[in-house]
Design a protein around this motif. Structure first.
Motif, PDB file in Angstrom:
ATOM      1  N   GLY A 171       0.821  -1.211   0.000  1.00 16.79           N
ATOM      2  CA  GLY A 171       0.000   0.000   0.000  1.00 16.79           C
ATOM      3  C   GLY A 171       0.851   1.256   0.000  1.00 16.79           C
ATOM      4  N   ALA A 172       1.931   1.261   0.778  1.00 19.75           N
ATOM      5  CA  ALA A 172       2.833   2.419   0.817  1.00 19.75           C
ATOM      6  C   ALA A 172       3.529   2.623  -0.526  1.00 19.75           C
ATOM      7  CB  ALA A 172       3.854   2.248   1.931  1.00 19.75           C
ATOM      8  N   ILE A 173       3.901   1.536  -1.196  1.00 22.64           N
ATOM      9  CA  ILE A 173       4.526   1.647  -2.520  1.00 22.64           C
ATOM     10  C   ILE A 173       3.540   2.249  -3.519  1.00 22.64           C
ATOM     11  CG2 ILE A 173       5.384   0.302  -4.493  1.00 22.64           C
ATOM     12  CD1 ILE A 173       6.703  -1.573  -2.419  1.00 22.64           C
ATOM     13  N   VAL A 174       2.295   1.781  -3.472  1.00 23.93           N
ATOM     14  CA  VAL A 174       1.269   2.322  -4.373  1.00 23.93           C
ATOM     15  C   VAL A 174       1.090   3.821  -4.122  1.00 23.93           C
ATOM     16  CG1 VAL A 174      -1.207   2.274  -4.899  1.00 23.93           C
ATOM     17  CG2 VAL A 174       0.066   0.137  -4.712  1.00 23.93           C
ATOM     18  N   LEU A 175       1.005   4.216  -2.859  1.00 20.47           N
ATOM     19  CA  LEU A 175       0.850   5.634  -2.551  1.00 20.47           C
ATOM     20  C   LEU A 175       2.081   6.446  -2.930  1.00 20.47           C
ATOM     21  CD1 LEU A 175      -1.106   5.780   0.805  1.00 20.47           C
ATOM     22  CD2 LEU A 175      -1.911   6.168  -1.498  1.00 20.47           C
ATOM     23  N   LEU A 176       3.262   5.860  -2.785  1.00 20.97           N
ATOM     24  CA  LEU A 176       4.481   6.554  -3.186  1.00 20.97           C
ATOM     25  C   LEU A 176       4.509   6.781  -4.694  1.00 20.97           C
ATOM     26  CD1 LEU A 176       7.113   7.755  -2.181  1.00 20.97           C
ATOM     27  CD2 LEU A 176       8.163   5.505  -2.392  1.00 20.97           C
ATOM     28  N   ILE A 177       4.051   5.804  -5.465  1.00 21.56           N
ATOM     29  CA  ILE A 177       3.964   5.966  -6.921  1.00 21.56           C
ATOM     30  C   ILE A 177       2.988   7.090  -7.257  1.00 21.56           C
ATOM     31  CG2 ILE A 177       3.148   4.871  -9.052  1.00 21.56           C
ATOM     32  CD1 ILE A 177       4.264   2.211  -7.895  1.00 21.56           C
TER      33      ILE A 177
END
Length: 82
Positions: free
Chosen positions: A69-75
């Motif tokens: 989820g954090a990776i998706v939000l970072l993208i």
């Protein structure tokens, strides 16, 4: 979990996401914590919706979902900030 536990969990998830996706992001430490916490929430919501599980405490499944989820939000953050 308590708010302090979520902040710590989010900090760790955000830091791992940042290590997986290195790069120059504005905001620094505070934005990393916020992205990590929101990533845990978004990851839990998406994981539950898809039937993979949710963020239910300090366990490996919850941690993986939170990091994803954090990776998706970072993208998303990087795309919006461009």
């Amino acid at each position: 979990m308590g708010i302090i536990a979520w902040i710590i969990f989010g900090l760790i998830a955000g830091a791992i996401a940042k290590l997986i996706m290195p790069g120059k992001d504005p905001g620094g430490f505070i934005v990393t914590i916020i992205i990590g916490i929101l990533g845990a929430v978004v990851g839990g919501w998406i994981g539950t919706a898809l039937g993979f599980g949710d963020v239910s405490g300090f366990n490996i499944g919850s941690f993986i979902i939170a990091v994803i989820g954090a990776i998706v939000l970072l993208i998303i953050y990087r795309v919006v900030r461009k």
